[in-house]
Design a protein around this motif. Sequence first.
Motif, PDB file in Angstrom:
ATOM      1  N   GLU A  44       0.813  -1.211   0.000  1.00 13.95           N
ATOM      2  CA  GLU A  44       0.000   0.000   0.000  1.00 13.95           C
ATOM      3  C   GLU A  44       0.855   1.273   0.000  1.00 13.95           C
ATOM      4  O   GLU A  44       0.528   2.252  -0.660  1.00 13.95           O
ATOM      5  CB  GLU A  44      -0.913   0.004   1.229  1.00 13.95           C
ATOM      6  CG  GLU A  44      -2.056   0.965   1.138  1.00 13.95           C
ATOM      7  CD  GLU A  44      -3.042   0.752   2.272  1.00 13.95           C
ATOM      8  OE1 GLU A  44      -3.272   1.713   3.013  1.00 13.95           O
ATOM      9  OE2 GLU A  44      -3.559  -0.370   2.394  1.00 13.95           O
ATOM     10  N   GLU A  45       1.989   1.258   0.725  1.00 10.61           N
ATOM     11  CA  GLU A  45       2.833   2.445   0.850  1.00 10.61           C
ATOM     12  C   GLU A  45       4.161   2.364   0.106  1.00 10.61           C
ATOM     13  O   GLU A  45       4.793   3.386  -0.136  1.00 10.61           O
ATOM     14  CB  GLU A  45       3.164   2.689   2.324  1.00 10.61           C
ATOM     15  CG  GLU A  45       2.006   3.125   3.172  1.00 10.61           C
ATOM     16  CD  GLU A  45       2.467   3.427   4.590  1.00 10.61           C
ATOM     17  OE1 GLU A  45       3.295   4.335   4.741  1.00 10.61           O
ATOM     18  OE2 GLU A  45       2.019   2.735   5.509  1.00 10.61           O
ATOM     19  N   TYR A  46       4.603   1.158  -0.223  1.00  8.40           N
ATOM     20  CA  TYR A  46       5.964   0.966  -0.725  1.00  8.40           C
ATOM     21  C   TYR A  46       6.009   0.232  -2.055  1.00  8.40           C
ATOM     22  O   TYR A  46       5.136  -0.566  -2.381  1.00  8.40           O
ATOM     23  CB  TYR A  46       6.782   0.118   0.270  1.00  8.40           C
ATOM     24  CG  TYR A  46       6.898   0.698   1.633  1.00  8.40           C
ATOM     25  CD1 TYR A  46       7.839   1.669   1.931  1.00  8.40           C
ATOM     26  CD2 TYR A  46       6.070   0.256   2.668  1.00  8.40           C
ATOM     27  CE1 TYR A  46       7.954   2.198   3.197  1.00  8.40           C
ATOM     28  CE2 TYR A  46       6.178   0.769   3.941  1.00  8.40           C
ATOM     29  CZ  TYR A  46       7.125   1.744   4.196  1.00  8.40           C
ATOM     30  OH  TYR A  46       7.238   2.266   5.454  1.00  8.40           O
ATOM     31  N   TYR A  47       7.103   0.505  -2.789  1.00 11.38           N
ATOM     32  CA  TYR A  47       7.511  -0.312  -3.920  1.00 11.38           C
ATOM     33  C   TYR A  47       8.781  -1.042  -3.500  1.00 11.38           C
ATOM     34  O   TYR A  47       9.664  -0.434  -2.890  1.00 11.38           O
ATOM     35  CB  TYR A  47       7.857   0.537  -5.148  1.00 11.38           C
ATOM     36  CG  TYR A  47       6.704   1.163  -5.866  1.00 11.38           C
ATOM     37  CD1 TYR A  47       5.620   0.402  -6.293  1.00 11.38           C
ATOM     38  CD2 TYR A  47       6.700   2.511  -6.164  1.00 11.38           C
ATOM     39  CE1 TYR A  47       4.565   0.988  -6.980  1.00 11.38           C
ATOM     40  CE2 TYR A  47       5.654   3.098  -6.855  1.00 11.38           C
ATOM     41  CZ  TYR A  47       4.595   2.325  -7.251  1.00 11.38           C
ATOM     42  OH  TYR A  47       3.557   2.899  -7.934  1.00 11.38           O
ATOM     43  N   GLN A  48       8.884  -2.305  -3.810  1.00 12.02           N
ATOM     44  CA  GLN A  48      10.125  -3.035  -3.647  1.00 12.02           C
ATOM     45  C   GLN A  48      10.734  -3.139  -5.043  1.00 12.02           C
ATOM     46  O   GLN A  48      10.110  -3.699  -5.944  1.00 12.02           O
ATOM     47  CB  GLN A  48       9.905  -4.428  -3.053  1.00 12.02           C
ATOM     48  CG  GLN A  48       9.758  -4.443  -1.543  1.00 12.02           C
ATOM     49  CD  GLN A  48       8.372  -4.026  -1.063  1.00 12.02           C
ATOM     50  OE1 GLN A  48       7.400  -4.202  -1.771  1.00 12.02           O
ATOM     51  NE2 GLN A  48       8.301  -3.471   0.116  1.00 12.02           N
ATOM     52  N   ILE A  49      11.923  -2.565  -5.194  1.00 17.39           N
ATOM     53  CA  ILE A  49      12.586  -2.513  -6.491  1.00 17.39           C
ATOM     54  C   ILE A  49      14.013  -3.026  -6.346  1.00 17.39           C
ATOM     55  O   ILE A  49      14.548  -3.108  -5.238  1.00 17.39           O
ATOM     56  CB  ILE A  49      12.620  -1.075  -7.049  1.00 17.39           C
ATOM     57  CG1 ILE A  49      13.427  -0.156  -6.136  1.00 17.39           C
ATOM     58  CG2 ILE A  49      11.226  -0.528  -7.256  1.00 17.39           C
ATOM     59  CD1 ILE A  49      13.759   1.173  -6.747  1.00 17.39           C
ATOM     60  N   ILE A  50      14.626  -3.348  -7.470  1.00 13.81           N
ATOM     61  CA  ILE A  50      16.051  -3.646  -7.471  1.00 13.81           C
ATOM     62  C   ILE A  50      16.747  -2.309  -7.695  1.00 13.81           C
ATOM     63  O   ILE A  50      16.680  -1.727  -8.773  1.00 13.81           O
ATOM     64  CB  ILE A  50      16.400  -4.671  -8.560  1.00 13.81           C
ATOM     65  CG1 ILE A  50      15.654  -5.976  -8.295  1.00 13.81           C
ATOM     66  CG2 ILE A  50      17.911  -4.898  -8.603  1.00 13.81           C
ATOM     67  CD1 ILE A  50      15.828  -7.031  -9.348  1.00 13.81           C
ATOM     68  N   ASP A  51      17.396  -1.806  -6.650  1.00 11.40           N
ATOM     69  CA  ASP A  51      17.959  -0.456  -6.682  1.00 11.40           C
ATOM     70  C   ASP A  51      19.390  -0.455  -7.217  1.00 11.40           C
ATOM     71  O   ASP A  51      19.861  -1.452  -7.775  1.00 11.40           O
ATOM     72  CB  ASP A  51      17.858   0.198  -5.300  1.00 11.40           C
ATOM     73  CG  ASP A  51      18.550  -0.599  -4.215  1.00 11.40           C
ATOM     74  OD1 ASP A  51      19.440  -1.405  -4.529  1.00 11.40           O
ATOM     75  OD2 ASP A  51      18.211  -0.397  -3.037  1.00 11.40           O
ATOM     76  N   ASN A  52      20.105   0.655  -7.040  1.00  8.14           N
ATOM     77  CA  ASN A  52      21.459   0.806  -7.566  1.00  8.14           C
ATOM     78  C   ASN A  52      22.459  -0.162  -6.942  1.00  8.14           C
ATOM     79  O   ASN A  52      23.523  -0.399  -7.513  1.00  8.14           O
ATOM     80  CB  ASN A  52      21.956   2.237  -7.376  1.00  8.14           C
ATOM     81  CG  ASN A  52      21.177   3.222  -8.215  1.00  8.14           C
ATOM     82  OD1 ASN A  52      20.441   2.850  -9.115  1.00  8.14           O
ATOM     83  ND2 ASN A  52      21.338   4.499  -7.912  1.00  8.14           N
TER      84      ASN A  52
END
Length: 67
Positions: A44-52
Motif C-alpha cells: 500500500e505504501e511501498y515499492y520493492q525494487i532492485i535499486d542501484n
Amino acid sequence: MLHETWKENHVLKQVEVTHTNADKFKVSDMLTVGKVYDVVNETEEYYQIIDNSGLVGGYYKTYFKEV
C-alpha cells in the motif's frame, strides 16, 4: 519465504524516480532521479525494487511515478 525470490520474479510494472528529497532517510545513493526501475513487489505504501546496489529495497511510493 516470499522475499527470497523477488529478484527472480517477473516484473509487475516499471516506475521512474521523480526526486530523492527524503525527510528521514538518505535515498540518493540507492536511487537515481530519472532512472526507470522494475517493481518486483508492491504494498500500500511501498515499492520493492532492485535499486542501484543490485539488491531489492523498499521505498515510499512518493519518490516515483508509474511509466
